[in-house]
Motif scaffolding. Structure first.
Motif, PDB file in Angstrom:
ATOM      1  N   TRP A 134       0.882  -1.174   0.000  1.00 27.41           N
ATOM      2  CA  TRP A 134       0.000   0.000   0.000  1.00 27.41           C
ATOM      3  C   TRP A 134       0.912   1.214   0.000  1.00 27.41           C
ATOM      4  N   ILE A 135       1.105   1.837  -1.179  1.00 22.77           N
ATOM      5  CA  ILE A 135       2.117   2.867  -1.341  1.00 22.77           C
ATOM      6  C   ILE A 135       1.489   4.163  -1.842  1.00 22.77           C
ATOM      7  N   PRO A 136       2.147   5.308  -1.634  1.00 26.25           N
ATOM      8  CA  PRO A 136       1.647   6.573  -2.174  1.00 26.25           C
ATOM      9  C   PRO A 136       1.584   6.554  -3.702  1.00 26.25           C
ATOM     10  N   ASP A 137       0.628   7.303  -4.274  1.00 29.69           N
ATOM     11  CA  ASP A 137       0.489   7.391  -5.731  1.00 29.69           C
ATOM     12  C   ASP A 137       1.776   7.882  -6.381  1.00 29.69           C
ATOM     13  N   TYR A 138       2.452   8.806  -5.726  1.00 34.01           N
ATOM     14  CA  TYR A 138       3.751   9.297  -6.152  1.00 34.01           C
ATOM     15  C   TYR A 138       4.499   9.697  -4.892  1.00 34.01           C
ATOM     16  N   GLU A 139       5.775   9.929  -4.994  1.00 36.43           N
ATOM     17  CA  GLU A 139       6.543  10.284  -3.801  1.00 36.43           C
ATOM     18  C   GLU A 139       6.136  11.676  -3.328  1.00 36.43           C
ATOM     19  N   GLY A 140       5.496  11.728  -2.154  1.00 33.92           N
ATOM     20  CA  GLY A 140       4.966  12.974  -1.634  1.00 33.92           C
ATOM     21  C   GLY A 140       3.460  13.042  -1.656  1.00 33.92           C
ATOM     22  N   SER A 141       2.793  12.033  -2.214  1.00 33.96           N
ATOM     23  CA  SER A 141       1.331  12.026  -2.316  1.00 33.96           C
ATOM     24  C   SER A 141       0.679  11.725  -0.966  1.00 33.96           C
ATOM     25  N   ASP A 142      -0.577  12.196  -0.816  1.00 35.24           N
ATOM     26  CA  ASP A 142      -1.374  11.809   0.344  1.00 35.24           C
ATOM     27  C   ASP A 142      -2.451  10.801  -0.043  1.00 35.24           C
ATOM     28  N   ASP A 143      -2.380  10.266  -1.259  1.00 34.29           N
ATOM     29  CA  ASP A 143      -3.253   9.183  -1.722  1.00 34.29           C
ATOM     30  C   ASP A 143      -2.414   7.928  -1.909  1.00 34.29           C
ATOM     31  N   ASN A 144      -2.978   6.786  -1.494  1.00 30.93           N
ATOM     32  CA  ASN A 144      -2.259   5.512  -1.610  1.00 30.93           C
ATOM     33  C   ASN A 144      -2.998   4.549  -2.529  1.00 30.93           C
ATOM     34  N   ARG A 145      -2.257   3.539  -3.008  1.00 35.41           N
ATOM     35  CA  ARG A 145      -2.833   2.507  -3.858  1.00 35.41           C
ATOM     36  C   ARG A 145      -2.061   1.201  -3.638  1.00 35.41           C
ATOM     37  N   TRP A 146      -2.711   0.091  -3.994  1.00 36.31           N
ATOM     38  CA  TRP A 146      -2.064  -1.209  -3.901  1.00 36.31           C
ATOM     39  C   TRP A 146      -1.234  -1.488  -5.150  1.00 36.31           C
ATOM     40  N   THR A 147      -0.085  -2.120  -4.966  1.00 35.85           N
ATOM     41  CA  THR A 147       0.724  -2.557  -6.095  1.00 35.85           C
ATOM     42  C   THR A 147       1.300  -3.934  -5.781  1.00 35.85           C
ATOM     43  N   PRO A 148       1.377  -4.843  -6.753  1.00 33.92           N
ATOM     44  CA  PRO A 148       1.939  -6.171  -6.500  1.00 33.92           C
ATOM     45  C   PRO A 148       3.458  -6.130  -6.394  1.00 33.92           C
ATOM     46  N   ILE A 149       4.025  -7.076  -5.632  1.00 35.66           N
ATOM     47  CA  ILE A 149       5.474  -7.159  -5.454  1.00 35.66           C
ATOM     48  C   ILE A 149       5.923  -8.605  -5.645  1.00 35.66           C
ATOM     49  N   PRO A 150       6.494  -8.945  -6.788  1.00 37.61           N
ATOM     50  CA  PRO A 150       7.133 -10.254  -6.953  1.00 37.61           C
ATOM     51  C   PRO A 150       8.568 -10.201  -6.428  1.00 37.61           C
ATOM     52  N   ALA A 151       9.089 -11.345  -6.021  1.00 42.25           N
ATOM     53  CA  ALA A 151      10.440 -11.348  -5.446  1.00 42.25           C
ATOM     54  C   ALA A 151      11.095 -12.709  -5.602  1.00 42.25           C
ATOM     55  N   ALA A 152      12.428 -12.713  -5.557  1.00 42.93           N
ATOM     56  CA  ALA A 152      13.208 -13.947  -5.556  1.00 42.93           C
ATOM     57  C   ALA A 152      14.546 -13.678  -4.897  1.00 42.93           C
ATOM     58  N   ASN A 153      15.079 -14.710  -4.250  1.00 43.19           N
ATOM     59  CA  ASN A 153      16.383 -14.608  -3.597  1.00 43.19           C
ATOM     60  C   ASN A 153      17.075 -15.957  -3.684  1.00 43.19           C
ATOM     61  N   GLY A 154      18.362 -15.947  -3.943  1.00 44.47           N
ATOM     62  CA  GLY A 154      19.088 -17.200  -3.998  1.00 44.47           C
ATOM     63  C   GLY A 154      20.581 -16.964  -4.027  1.00 44.47           C
ATOM     64  N   THR A 155      21.346 -17.989  -4.398  1.00 41.18           N
ATOM     65  CA  THR A 155      22.803 -17.880  -4.441  1.00 41.18           C
ATOM     66  C   THR A 155      23.332 -18.372  -5.782  1.00 41.18           C
ATOM     67  N   VAL A 156      24.395 -17.710  -6.247  1.00 45.50           N
ATOM     68  CA  VAL A 156      25.099 -18.112  -7.458  1.00 45.50           C
ATOM     69  C   VAL A 156      26.586 -18.130  -7.124  1.00 45.50           C
ATOM     70  N   ALA A 157      27.196 -19.308  -7.189  1.00 57.29           N
ATOM     71  CA  ALA A 157      28.622 -19.449  -6.865  1.00 57.29           C
ATOM     72  C   ALA A 157      28.940 -18.864  -5.491  1.00 57.29           C
ATOM     73  N   GLY A 158      28.030 -19.087  -4.551  1.00 55.56           N
ATOM     74  CA  GLY A 158      28.234 -18.598  -3.196  1.00 55.56           C
ATOM     75  C   GLY A 158      27.853 -17.155  -2.992  1.00 55.56           C
ATOM     76  N   MET A 159      27.440 -16.459  -4.046  1.00 52.85           N
ATOM     77  CA  MET A 159      27.057 -15.054  -3.947  1.00 52.85           C
ATOM     78  C   MET A 159      25.535 -14.937  -3.899  1.00 52.85           C
ATOM     79  N   SER A 160      25.049 -14.061  -3.045  1.00 54.62           N
ATOM     80  CA  SER A 160      23.614 -13.922  -2.842  1.00 54.62           C
ATOM     81  C   SER A 160      23.041 -12.854  -3.767  1.00 54.62           C
ATOM     82  N   PHE A 161      21.886 -13.165  -4.391  1.00 53.66           N
ATOM     83  CA  PHE A 161      21.199 -12.176  -5.215  1.00 53.66           C
ATOM     84  C   PHE A 161      19.770 -11.982  -4.708  1.00 53.66           C
ATOM     85  N   THR A 162      19.251 -10.798  -4.925  1.00 52.85           N
ATOM     86  CA  THR A 162      17.878 -10.486  -4.553  1.00 52.85           C
ATOM     87  C   THR A 162      17.216  -9.699  -5.675  1.00 52.85           C
ATOM     88  N   ILE A 163      16.042 -10.142  -6.077  1.00 52.25           N
ATOM     89  CA  ILE A 163      15.206  -9.401  -7.019  1.00 52.25           C
ATOM     90  C   ILE A 163      13.892  -9.145  -6.314  1.00 52.25           C
TER      91      ILE A 163
END
Length: 283
Positions: A46-75
């Motif tokens: 539930w985020i503001p319509d724009y940075e500084g707005s007093d109106d909010n809206r829902w937005t979806p958030i996909p995500a993933a996290n894992g390791t590659v050659a011992g290094m951690s990545f986050t999307i």
């Protein structure tokens, strides 16, 4: 929105150091299993319509996290990062270093802005901000399994939309309450350059005629201060494997020229509240 995403990542993908007191062979097995760990998540914020707005809206958030050659990545939503320094199991201190990229979607969709004055200013093309970050984390602050970390990142627009950079210092504290529950709290700020301020918080003479808002030419500097927290609760398994629920929120206060901008002081609010919830599955 970037802060919300970063904190959801902390809550969803933090792995407590439950293996620290186990025998060396068991620690090695846990480390090998962690190196192959993958977390995928989906949620909404539930985020503001724009940075500084007093109106909010829902937005979806996909995500993933894992390791590659011992290094951690986050999307996570519009943000991606990679830690090129592998975390060593059983060590109290860990260092973080790597690239970070953000797709800046602020005011890119006029239809998503309720306030007609801000919508009349027109859309801003999507900016891609690329840079890096450095951080340090200490495990074992109040007990064996909590972690205190601090980081500093810098990103610069590579698409020539606002043609400027953003510094973000942050501090985060994460502690498991049990093998099934974890709490994360944080504080951060963003310091931006002049062109960023003018692109997203300024009003040109032409924009003033179109919107009715007064002409405003802000300068760069500290844009905000943000605090927040998230709770993760394992629904199946524990915090290291299975399905988990993530719930939390943030409060951001815009400061300086950013709070004085007509987009904020007249059409919006310097007080920015956000909330988020999602499900994360760790394999």
């Amino acid at each position: 929105m970037r802060i919300v995403l970063a904190c959801l990542a902390t809550a969803a993908f933090a792995t407590p150091a439950f293996a620290q007191d186990e025998p060396a062979a068991e620690q090695a097995a846990v480390a090998e299993e962690a190196s192959a760990r993958l977390t995928v998540a989906v949620g909404g914020a539930w985020i503001p319509d724009y940075e500084g707005s007093d109106d909010n809206r829902w937005t979806p958030i996909p995500a993933a996290n894992g390791t590659v050659a011992g290094m951690s990545f986050t999307i996570l939503g519009n943000r991606a990062s990679l830690d090129v320094i592998p975390e060593v199991a059983g060590k109290d201190w860990n260092f973080q270093l790597g690239p970070v990229a953000v797709i800046n979607l602020n005011r890119t969709n006029r239809d998503a802005i309720d306030d007609p004055r801000v919508a009349a200013l027109g859309e801003i093309d999507t900016a891609v901000e690329v840079g890096g970050y450095i951080g340090i984390a200490k495990t074992g602050i109040l007990h064996d399994y909590d972690t205190l970390s601090a980081s500093l990142s810098y990103r610069h627009d590579v698409t020539k939309i606002h043609k400027s950079g953003i510094f973000t210092p942050s501090v985060n504290y994460t502690t498991p309450l049990s093998t099934k529950a974890l709490v994360s709290v944080f504080a951060s700020a963003e310091i931006v350059e002049d062109r960023y301020a003018r692109t997203y918080f300024g009003v040109t003479p032409a924009g003033s005629v179109a919107s009715g808002l007064p002409v405003f030419r802000p300068e760069g500097g500290q844009k905000d201060i943000t605090v927040g927290g998230f709770v993760t609760h394992a629904i199946t398994g524990d915090l290291t494997k299975g399905l988990a629920l993530i719930v939390g929120g943030t409060y951001k206060k815009l400061v300086g020229d950013f709070a004085d901008s007509p987009l904020v002081s007249i059409a919006g609010s310097r007080h920015q509240w956000t909330g988020g919830a999602g499900l994360a599955l760790t394999f």
